[in-house]
Design a protein around this motif. Structure first.
Motif, PDB file in Angstrom:
ATOM      1  N   VAL A  75      11.295   1.759  -3.010  1.00  0.00           N
ATOM      2  CA  VAL A  75      11.356   0.406  -3.572  1.00  0.00           C
ATOM      3  C   VAL A  75      12.710   0.205  -4.244  1.00  0.00           C
ATOM      4  CG1 VAL A  75      10.331  -1.191  -5.262  1.00  0.00           C
ATOM      5  CG2 VAL A  75       8.851   0.345  -3.937  1.00  0.00           C
ATOM      6  N   GLU A  76      13.368  -0.902  -3.908  1.00  0.00           N
ATOM      7  CA  GLU A  76      14.609  -1.260  -4.598  1.00  0.00           C
ATOM      8  C   GLU A  76      14.229  -1.944  -5.900  1.00  0.00           C
ATOM      9  OE1 GLU A  76      17.528  -3.319  -2.268  1.00  0.00           O
ATOM     10  OE2 GLU A  76      16.913  -2.230  -0.463  1.00  0.00           O
ATOM     11  N   ILE A  77      14.497  -1.279  -7.006  1.00  0.00           N
ATOM     12  CA  ILE A  77      14.061  -1.768  -8.314  1.00  0.00           C
ATOM     13  C   ILE A  77      15.212  -1.654  -9.300  1.00  0.00           C
ATOM     14  CG2 ILE A  77      13.063   0.491  -8.864  1.00  0.00           C
ATOM     15  CD1 ILE A  77      10.880  -1.019 -10.480  1.00  0.00           C
ATOM     16  N   GLY A  78      15.332  -2.644 -10.161  1.00  0.00           N
ATOM     17  CA  GLY A  78      16.387  -2.653 -11.162  1.00  0.00           C
ATOM     18  C   GLY A  78      16.205  -1.563 -12.206  1.00  0.00           C
ATOM     19  N   GLU A  79      17.233  -1.388 -12.990  1.00  0.00           N
ATOM     20  CA  GLU A  79      17.176  -0.427 -14.090  1.00  0.00           C
ATOM     21  C   GLU A  79      16.210  -0.933 -15.164  1.00  0.00           C
ATOM     22  OE1 GLU A  79      18.662   2.543 -14.159  1.00  0.00           O
ATOM     23  OE2 GLU A  79      19.524   2.142 -12.171  1.00  0.00           O
ATOM     24  N   VAL A  80      15.736  -0.027 -15.983  1.00  0.00           N
ATOM     25  CA  VAL A  80      14.870  -0.392 -17.103  1.00  0.00           C
ATOM     26  C   VAL A  80      15.703  -1.113 -18.145  1.00  0.00           C
ATOM     27  CG1 VAL A  80      13.434   0.487 -18.989  1.00  0.00           C
ATOM     28  CG2 VAL A  80      13.272   1.511 -16.696  1.00  0.00           C
ATOM     29  N   GLU A  81      15.213  -2.257 -18.577  1.00  0.00           N
ATOM     30  CA  GLU A  81      15.855  -3.024 -19.643  1.00  0.00           C
ATOM     31  C   GLU A  81      14.924  -3.046 -20.846  1.00  0.00           C
ATOM     32  OE1 GLU A  81      17.512  -6.838 -18.528  1.00  0.00           O
ATOM     33  OE2 GLU A  81      17.425  -6.225 -16.421  1.00  0.00           O
ATOM     34  N   ASP A  82      15.443  -2.646 -21.987  1.00  0.00           N
ATOM     35  CA  ASP A  82      14.670  -2.662 -23.226  1.00  0.00           C
ATOM     36  C   ASP A  82      14.984  -3.944 -23.987  1.00  0.00           C
ATOM     37  OD1 ASP A  82      13.518  -0.126 -22.774  1.00  0.00           O
ATOM     38  OD2 ASP A  82      15.304   0.859 -23.568  1.00  0.00           O
ATOM     39  N   THR A 133      -5.311  -4.086  -4.465  1.00  0.00           N
ATOM     40  CA  THR A 133      -5.467  -3.918  -5.912  1.00  0.00           C
ATOM     41  C   THR A 133      -4.559  -2.801  -6.426  1.00  0.00           C
ATOM     42  OG1 THR A 133      -7.784  -4.597  -5.726  1.00  0.00           O
ATOM     43  CG2 THR A 133      -7.133  -3.515  -7.773  1.00  0.00           C
ATOM     44  N   PRO A 134      -3.762  -3.111  -7.451  1.00  0.00           N
ATOM     45  CA  PRO A 134      -2.958  -2.054  -8.072  1.00  0.00           C
ATOM     46  C   PRO A 134      -3.868  -1.000  -8.701  1.00  0.00           C
ATOM     47  CG  PRO A 134      -2.230  -4.236  -8.805  1.00  0.00           C
ATOM     48  CD  PRO A 134      -3.521  -4.420  -8.071  1.00  0.00           C
ATOM     49  N   PRO A 135      -3.451   0.272  -8.698  1.00  0.00           N
ATOM     50  CA  PRO A 135      -4.275   1.309  -9.314  1.00  0.00           C
ATOM     51  C   PRO A 135      -4.579   0.983 -10.772  1.00  0.00           C
ATOM     52  CG  PRO A 135      -2.297   2.249  -8.300  1.00  0.00           C
ATOM     53  CD  PRO A 135      -2.177   0.774  -8.209  1.00  0.00           C
ATOM     54  N   GLY A 136      -5.851   1.043 -11.137  1.00  0.00           N
ATOM     55  CA  GLY A 136      -6.262   0.807 -12.517  1.00  0.00           C
ATOM     56  C   GLY A 136      -6.403  -0.648 -12.910  1.00  0.00           C
ATOM     57  N   SER A 137      -6.179  -1.575 -11.980  1.00  0.00           N
ATOM     58  CA  SER A 137      -6.214  -2.998 -12.317  1.00  0.00           C
ATOM     59  C   SER A 137      -7.569  -3.629 -12.002  1.00  0.00           C
ATOM     60  CB  SER A 137      -5.130  -3.739 -11.532  1.00  0.00           C
ATOM     61  OG  SER A 137      -5.162  -5.119 -11.842  1.00  0.00           O
ATOM     62  N   ALA A 138      -7.945  -4.610 -12.812  1.00  0.00           N
ATOM     63  CA  ALA A 138      -9.134  -5.415 -12.538  1.00  0.00           C
ATOM     64  C   ALA A 138      -8.785  -6.658 -11.735  1.00  0.00           C
ATOM     65  CB  ALA A 138      -9.813  -5.814 -13.849  1.00  0.00           C
ATOM     66  N   CYS A 139      -7.498  -6.904 -11.543  1.00  0.00           N
ATOM     67  CA  CYS A 139      -7.026  -8.073 -10.799  1.00  0.00           C
ATOM     68  C   CYS A 139      -6.366  -7.619  -9.502  1.00  0.00           C
ATOM     69  CB  CYS A 139      -6.042  -8.881 -11.645  1.00  0.00           C
ATOM     70  SG  CYS A 139      -5.532 -10.432 -10.874  1.00  0.00           S
ATOM     71  N   SER A 140      -6.673  -8.321  -8.432  1.00  0.00           N
ATOM     72  CA  SER A 140      -6.106  -8.026  -7.123  1.00  0.00           C
ATOM     73  C   SER A 140      -5.155  -9.139  -6.705  1.00  0.00           C
ATOM     74  CB  SER A 140      -7.223  -7.929  -6.079  1.00  0.00           C
ATOM     75  OG  SER A 140      -8.160  -6.943  -6.409  1.00  0.00           O
ATOM     76  N   VAL A 141      -4.395  -8.867  -5.648  1.00  0.00           N
ATOM     77  CA  VAL A 141      -3.624  -9.900  -4.976  1.00  0.00           C
ATOM     78  C   VAL A 141      -4.179 -10.026  -3.573  1.00  0.00           C
ATOM     79  CG1 VAL A 141      -1.537  -9.474  -6.338  1.00  0.00           C
ATOM     80  CG2 VAL A 141      -1.813  -8.320  -4.138  1.00  0.00           C
ATOM     81  N   CYS A 142      -3.948 -11.189  -2.966  1.00  0.00           N
ATOM     82  CA  CYS A 142      -4.311 -11.324  -1.562  1.00  0.00           C
ATOM     83  C   CYS A 142      -3.143 -11.917  -0.808  1.00  0.00           C
ATOM     84  CB  CYS A 142      -5.591 -12.121  -1.374  1.00  0.00           C
ATOM     85  SG  CYS A 142      -5.465 -13.874  -1.696  1.00  0.00           S
ATOM     86  N   THR A 182       0.816  -1.217   0.000  1.00  0.00           N
ATOM     87  CA  THR A 182       0.000   0.000   0.000  1.00  0.00           C
ATOM     88  C   THR A 182       0.846   1.263   0.000  1.00  0.00           C
ATOM     89  OG1 THR A 182      -0.239  -0.080   2.425  1.00  0.00           O
ATOM     90  CG2 THR A 182      -1.992  -1.098   1.093  1.00  0.00           C
ATOM     91  N   GLU A 183       1.837   1.334   0.891  1.00  0.00           N
ATOM     92  CA  GLU A 183       2.606   2.564   1.049  1.00  0.00           C
ATOM     93  C   GLU A 183       3.686   2.735  -0.017  1.00  0.00           C
ATOM     94  OE1 GLU A 183       4.019   2.523   5.085  1.00  0.00           O
ATOM     95  OE2 GLU A 183       1.984   2.127   5.841  1.00  0.00           O
ATOM     96  N   GLN A 184       4.345   1.645  -0.400  1.00  0.00           N
ATOM     97  CA  GLN A 184       5.430   1.775  -1.364  1.00  0.00           C
ATOM     98  C   GLN A 184       4.974   1.562  -2.805  1.00  0.00           C
ATOM     99  OE1 GLN A 184       8.405  -0.554   1.262  1.00  0.00           O
ATOM    100  NE2 GLN A 184       9.614   0.850   0.009  1.00  0.00           N
ATOM    101  N   LEU A 185       4.101   0.579  -3.028  1.00  0.00           N
ATOM    102  CA  LEU A 185       3.630   0.349  -4.405  1.00  0.00           C
ATOM    103  C   LEU A 185       2.379   1.139  -4.748  1.00  0.00           C
ATOM    104  CD1 LEU A 185       4.199  -3.480  -4.963  1.00  0.00           C
ATOM    105  CD2 LEU A 185       5.732  -1.565  -5.446  1.00  0.00           C
TER     106      LEU A 185
END
Length: 126
Positions: free
Chosen positions: A90-97, A46-55, A23-26
């Motif tokens: 959030v610790e996230i990797g660099e964008v890879e194309d 639920t992620p913003p804009g998503s029709a699918c949730s996680v539990c 909730t706070e970071q994502l």
């Protein structure tokens, strides 16, 4: 016949820590946090804009925390989304194309939740 994937269980070791991360970071919405005694708790996010949730929760799945890998969050601007997640800690990797001759570019940036469940931001070529 329509079939819609609407809920994906994610195994975690600490429900409150995971709920705070999602909730706070994502920025996921906390739709439900319900306890049924000491042995069952379900938290639906639920992620913003998503029709699918996680539990996440207690008594949801028997799989080991951190065992879910390869979940994709599709975004329209991966660099802006990544920058926002970095700002939120959030610790996230660099964008890879990823590209192939004659194919449009698809971009990815990977990260993990506190238990090691693997997520990827993905930008598709629309």
């Amino acid at each position: 016949m329509d079939m819609k994937l609407e809920l994906v269980p994610i195994p975690v070791s600490d429900v409150d820590r995971a709920k705070a991360f999602y909730t706070e970071q994502l920025g996921f919405n906390a739709d439900l946090d319900q306890r049924f005694g000491e042995t069952f708790r379900v938290v639906q996010l639920t992620p913003p804009g998503s029709a699918c949730s996680v539990c996440i929760g207690v008594g949801i799945v028997d799989t080991a925390p951190g065992s879910v890998q390869g979940l994709h969050l599709v975004v329209s601007d991966i660099r802006a989304a990544r920058a926002e997640l970095v700002k939120r800690g959030v610790e996230i990797g660099e964008v890879e194309d990823m590209t192939a001759p004659g194919k449009p570019t698809v971009s990815y940036a990977a990260f993990k939740d506190p238990d090691g469940n693997g997520w990827t931001l993905q930008q598709l070529p629309y």
